[in-house]
Design an enzyme around this catalytic site. Sequence first.
Site, PDB file in Angstrom:
ATOM      1  N   HIS A  37       0.934  -1.319   0.040  1.00 41.36           N
ATOM      2  CA  HIS A  37      -0.037   0.127   0.042  1.00 41.36           C
ATOM      3  C   HIS A  37       0.963   1.298  -0.029  1.00 41.36           C
ATOM      4  O   HIS A  37       2.071   0.992  -0.033  1.00 41.36           O
ATOM      5  CB  HIS A  37      -0.895  -0.008   1.330  1.00 41.36           C
ATOM      6  N   HIS A  40       3.881   1.328   2.153  1.00 36.93           N
ATOM      7  CA  HIS A  40       4.931   0.528   1.658  1.00 36.93           C
ATOM      8  C   HIS A  40       5.746   1.484   0.415  1.00 36.93           C
ATOM      9  O   HIS A  40       7.114   1.344   0.422  1.00 36.93           O
ATOM     10  CB  HIS A  40       4.572  -0.506   1.166  1.00 36.93           C
TER      11      HIS A  40
HETATM   12  P1  AMP Z   1       4.421  -5.070   6.663  1.00 38.18           P
HETATM   13  O1  AMP Z   1       4.299  -5.455   5.500  1.00 38.18           O
HETATM   14  O2  AMP Z   1       3.175  -4.716   7.492  1.00 38.18           O
HETATM   15  O3  AMP Z   1       5.358  -5.949   7.491  1.00 38.18           O
HETATM   16  O4  AMP Z   1       5.334  -3.932   6.552  1.00 38.18           O
HETATM   17  C1  AMP Z   1       6.548  -3.710   5.949  1.00 38.18           C
HETATM   18  C2  AMP Z   1       7.157  -2.254   6.359  1.00 38.18           C
HETATM   19  O5  AMP Z   1       6.364  -1.184   5.945  1.00 38.18           O
HETATM   20  C3  AMP Z   1       7.542  -2.189   7.826  1.00 38.18           C
HETATM   21  O6  AMP Z   1       8.694  -1.451   8.105  1.00 38.18           O
HETATM   22  C4  AMP Z   1       6.287  -1.251   8.281  1.00 38.18           C
HETATM   23  O7  AMP Z   1       6.692  -0.491   9.370  1.00 38.18           O
HETATM   24  C5  AMP Z   1       6.087  -0.279   6.837  1.00 38.18           C
HETATM   25  N1  AMP Z   1       4.780   0.457   6.930  1.00 38.18           N
HETATM   26  C6  AMP Z   1       3.543  -0.455   7.129  1.00 38.18           C
HETATM   27  N2  AMP Z   1       2.674   0.390   7.138  1.00 38.18           N
HETATM   28  C7  AMP Z   1       3.114   1.625   7.048  1.00 38.18           C
HETATM   29  C8  AMP Z   1       2.698   3.151   6.994  1.00 38.18           C
HETATM   30  N3  AMP Z   1       1.471   3.305   6.964  1.00 38.18           N
HETATM   31  N4  AMP Z   1       3.580   4.118   6.609  1.00 38.18           N
HETATM   32  C9  AMP Z   1       4.975   3.910   6.731  1.00 38.18           C
HETATM   33  N5  AMP Z   1       5.408   2.370   6.586  1.00 38.18           N
HETATM   34  C10 AMP Z   1       4.672   1.682   7.066  1.00 38.18           C
END
Ligand code: AMP
Length: 265
Positions: A37, A40
């Site tokens: 999203h 990411h």
């Molecule tokens: P995930 O796929 O949820 O494991 O997230 C992968 C990376 O994206 C992690 O470093 C999260 O902290 C970052 N991330 C997820 N959502 C957001 C967001 N809304 N804003 C910034 N970084 C994000």
Amino acid sequence: MTKTIIIKKINDIRAKVNKYKAKGQMVGFVPTMGALHIGHESLIERARKECDIVIVSIFVNPTQFGPNEDFNKYPRQLEADSELCSKHSVDVVFAPDSKDIYPEGDATVVVSPGQYQDRLCEKSRPGHFNGVTTVVAKLFNIITPDKAYLGQKDAQQLAIIKKMVRDLNFSVEIVPCPTVRDVDGLAFSSRNKYLALEAREKALSLYRCLKKAVEDGDLEQAKSELHAEVELEYLEKVSLGEDDFIAIAAKVDGVRLIDNISMPL
Ligand code: AMP
């Protein structure tokens, strides 16, 4: 636009990275669980600006999910994610199979530091951060990035990974990236897909609550901002290493959401 290649095998990504490094190229890495999203995308864009090569991993890591959590229904959409990565000129999507990351079914566990772990999310997700540090350590060893881009959205995770990198002397620079929110204030999350329209309205009260807590400094008072049907897990001020923030976790119609705002305590 760079054509993104998808690599599934550990030996293949190692060979690719060796070629980049032999040319002196700086490798930026964005670890994710996919269902990409705008949050990411902000990490990917930052990596694209700062590095010669950008590698995004997409791996729904089984060891960070508890037995009654959403591992099986977690959204998986490799094709759409890869297209999005192409739009951002990502060089490689690394999408390994679980059997290659955990060939013996389990792994030597990297244990998260107690003083960072024994609070906030760990209470309701015991073992979660051991799963996170283990897989991130494995990914850092496989990819050997120069820089890794992590979101402040997962503030406890970020603090734990920064400490792991310091303590275990990984030669990677961790680049924290700010939380990206939708226009209504809801932090982007892959789990927002689970929220029906009504649940989304309720979910907005988490950010209202956080903002109120930052404004007034009174956490009890701030809880009155929460929608009546939101099940609060915690609202806490924390200081983890160099990171100070107010964090919230709550269930909204069965969907567990987390958010935080950083602030000097
Ligand atoms: P995930 O796929 O949820 O494991 O997230 C992968 C990376 O994206 C992690 O470093 C999260 O902290 C970052 N991330 C997820 N959502 C957001 C967001 N809304 N804003 C910034 N970084 C994000």
